[in-house]
Design a protein around this motif. Structure first.
Motif, PDB file in Angstrom:
ATOM      1  N   CYS A  20       0.852  -1.195   0.000  1.00  0.00           N
ATOM      2  CA  CYS A  20       0.000   0.000   0.000  1.00  0.00           C
ATOM      3  C   CYS A  20       0.890   1.249   0.000  1.00  0.00           C
ATOM      4  O   CYS A  20       1.936   1.260   0.665  1.00  0.00           O
ATOM      5  CB  CYS A  20      -0.855   0.064   1.269  1.00  0.00           C
ATOM      6  SG  CYS A  20      -1.792  -1.425   1.603  1.00  0.00           S
ATOM      7  N   CYS A  23       3.225   2.379   3.105  1.00  0.00           N
ATOM      8  CA  CYS A  23       3.606   1.241   3.962  1.00  0.00           C
ATOM      9  C   CYS A  23       5.088   1.364   4.356  1.00  0.00           C
ATOM     10  O   CYS A  23       5.933   1.694   3.520  1.00  0.00           O
ATOM     11  CB  CYS A  23       3.381  -0.060   3.199  1.00  0.00           C
ATOM     12  SG  CYS A  23       3.955  -1.516   4.101  1.00  0.00           S
ATOM     13  N   CYS A  54       2.445  -9.608   3.977  1.00  0.00           N
ATOM     14  CA  CYS A  54       2.812  -8.458   3.128  1.00  0.00           C
ATOM     15  C   CYS A  54       4.337  -8.360   3.094  1.00  0.00           C
ATOM     16  O   CYS A  54       4.955  -8.260   2.036  1.00  0.00           O
ATOM     17  CB  CYS A  54       2.252  -7.161   3.706  1.00  0.00           C
ATOM     18  SG  CYS A  54       0.475  -7.076   3.790  1.00  0.00           S
ATOM     19  N   ASN A 124       4.922  -4.932  12.431  1.00  0.00           N
ATOM     20  CA  ASN A 124       3.838  -3.932  12.395  1.00  0.00           C
ATOM     21  C   ASN A 124       2.744  -4.253  13.407  1.00  0.00           C
ATOM     22  O   ASN A 124       1.677  -3.653  13.406  1.00  0.00           O
ATOM     23  CB  ASN A 124       3.253  -3.804  10.983  1.00  0.00           C
ATOM     24  CG  ASN A 124       2.735  -5.138  10.455  1.00  0.00           C
ATOM     25  OD1 ASN A 124       2.594  -6.090  11.209  1.00  0.00           O
ATOM     26  ND2 ASN A 124       2.455  -5.205   9.162  1.00  0.00           N
ATOM     27  N   GLN A 201       7.638  -1.321  12.033  1.00  0.00           N
ATOM     28  CA  GLN A 201       7.131  -0.951  10.709  1.00  0.00           C
ATOM     29  C   GLN A 201       5.690  -0.491  10.805  1.00  0.00           C
ATOM     30  O   GLN A 201       4.861  -1.125  11.459  1.00  0.00           O
ATOM     31  CB  GLN A 201       7.256  -2.171   9.784  1.00  0.00           C
ATOM     32  CG  GLN A 201       6.659  -2.005   8.411  1.00  0.00           C
ATOM     33  CD  GLN A 201       5.530  -2.971   8.151  1.00  0.00           C
ATOM     34  OE1 GLN A 201       5.552  -4.114   8.624  1.00  0.00           O
ATOM     35  NE2 GLN A 201       4.529  -2.540   7.415  1.00  0.00           N
ATOM     36  N   CYS A 203       2.046   0.003   9.504  1.00  0.00           N
ATOM     37  CA  CYS A 203       1.055  -0.486   8.542  1.00  0.00           C
ATOM     38  C   CYS A 203      -0.011   0.592   8.472  1.00  0.00           C
ATOM     39  O   CYS A 203      -0.767   0.788   9.443  1.00  0.00           O
ATOM     40  CB  CYS A 203       0.470  -1.815   9.032  1.00  0.00           C
ATOM     41  SG  CYS A 203      -0.998  -2.311   8.109  1.00  0.00           S
ATOM     42  N   VAL A 204      -0.041   1.302   7.362  1.00  0.00           N
ATOM     43  CA  VAL A 204      -0.948   2.465   7.276  1.00  0.00           C
ATOM     44  C   VAL A 204      -2.422   2.051   7.263  1.00  0.00           C
ATOM     45  O   VAL A 204      -3.298   2.881   7.485  1.00  0.00           O
ATOM     46  CB  VAL A 204      -0.656   3.349   6.037  1.00  0.00           C
ATOM     47  CG1 VAL A 204       0.624   4.133   6.196  1.00  0.00           C
ATOM     48  CG2 VAL A 204      -0.624   2.534   4.749  1.00  0.00           C
TER      49      VAL A 204
END
Ligand SMILES: Cc1ncc(C[n+]2csc(CCOP(=O)(O)OP(=O)(O)O)c2C)c(N)n1
Ligand code: SF4
Length: 337
Positions: A20, A23, A54, A124, A201, A203-204
């Motif tokens: 995405c 990301c 992902c 994430n 990380q 994760c939007v």
């Protein structure tokens, strides 16, 4: 090809990156490609192995050998790759679900065996690919698709698990801090044995902002401490805070207050075999203590794949080479009449 100096661009595949927009995985991918160029690796002598998630899509985006395997089995397959061909530089890419839930068993044993793998754990705190179920690193109380009233369990701290599995290398970074991620990857690759680099990380889509407390550029200097081997544990926007031991606990002090000088501040020794202080540093978060980033532990120990190679050579040297037929007819054999 031998003398060619590869650039980060040479490690990029032609595949479209499908994460995405926004990301955190993009930054980690970029740090990895830069690190590989800096390490003077060659695409044909590098293998990137992942499970499913992902994050685990990363091998597609690399121009190296790669294997997008099955969920949670990246450590097992990376172990096989490294043992079969110890000359390869082997990187395992994994997410918190892939690595610590379904893959937990394989992960801890790859670490315990000290297989020479560079394990990049993109944390994430959620299962991204499968659309937002909580993972073993999701904080207690966090509301997700599978915890609509908040989780009722405490998460793993990847560093604690790594050291509990007798891990000899652990580093931590944050996706937005590309230079620390790059440095940690370089040190991980130089370390012989299993090296775990956890990258926080974002994760939007499912945990947007979950690392903001530490990743926010304004407050990061006061809320994180970048550990460097051989250097004083000093941090803060004004570089006036430091860590000391107060009994068995770590404590933050201010240099210049209450007679505290730089001399009183602890010096980081990543190579200390006794992991007691490394544990304490890795477990710091909130309660006034900064989050430790950088290389927390970096200790030499016997390496599994080298031991396998040496053992085979030793056994072969002491036994005559035989044909398979001789081997099959050796020992207890009998004839059926
Ligand atoms: C045997 C098996 N069980 C479950 C799944 C479904 N599955 C795919 S990815 C995933 C979780 C991935 O989470 P994580 O490793 O944290 O990666 P992210 O997508 O967040 O990067 C799950 C449960 C699967 N593919 N195979
Ligand atoms: S769902 Fe989250 S982890 Fe997966 S690509 Fe999108 S932003 Fe990244």
């Amino acid at each position: 090809m031998e003398n060619k100096q590869y650039t980060a661009g040479d490690f990029k595949s032609a595949a479209k990156v499908t994460w995405c927009p926004g990301c955190g995985d993009f930054a980690i991918l970029s740090s990895l490609q830069k690190a590989m160029a800096e390490l003077k690796l060659t695409p044909e002598n590098t293998a990137v192995i992942s499970g499913i998630g992902c994050s685990s899509r990363l091998p597609y985006f690399m121009a190296t050998y790669g294997f997008h395997t099955i969920h949670g089995r990246g450590s097992a397959i990376a172990t096989g790759v490294k043992v079969a061909n110890p000359d390869l530089s082997v990187w395992q890419i994994t997410g918190d679900g892939d690595c610590l839930a379904i893959g937990g068993n394989h992960f801890i044993h790859a670490v315990r065996r000290n297989v020479d793998l560079n394990i990049i754990l993109m944390n994430n705190k959620i299962y991204g690919l499968t659309k937002g179920q909580y993972s073993p690193t999701t904080e207690r109380g966090y509301v997700t698709k599978t915890s609509p009233y908040g989780t009722i369990e405490d998460p793993f701290v990847p560093a604690e698990l790594t050291m509990g599995a007798r891990g000899n290398f652990f580093a931590r970074s944050i996706d937005v801090d590309l230079s620390t991620t790059f440095d940690c990857m370089i040190e991980a690759a130089k370390h012989k044995g299993a090296s775990v680099v956890e990258v926080l990380q974002n994760c939007v889509i499912f945990t947007d902002g979950v690392h903001d407390y530490y990743s926010d550029k304004e407050t990061r200097p006061d809320r994180t401490i970048l550990l460097k081997h051989g250097e004083k544990m000093i941090f803060g926007a004004n570089r006036d805070k430091g860590l000391v031991l107060d009994g068995l606990k770590l404590k933050v002090v201010t240099i210049g207050e209450n007679g505290i000088t730089q001399e009183d501040i602890l010096t980081h020794d990543a190579t200390e075999a006794d992991n007691a202080l490394h544990y304490k540093l890795a477990l710091m978060h909130n309660e006034g203590l900064p989050l430790a980033i950088g290389v927390i532990r970096n200790v030499e120990a016997p390496v599994y794949d080298q031991e396998v190679k040496a053992q085979i050579a030793e056994v072969q040297a002491n036994k005559p080479q035989r044909k398979l037929r001789d081997f099959l007819l050796s020992g207890e054999t009998w004839e059926v009449k």
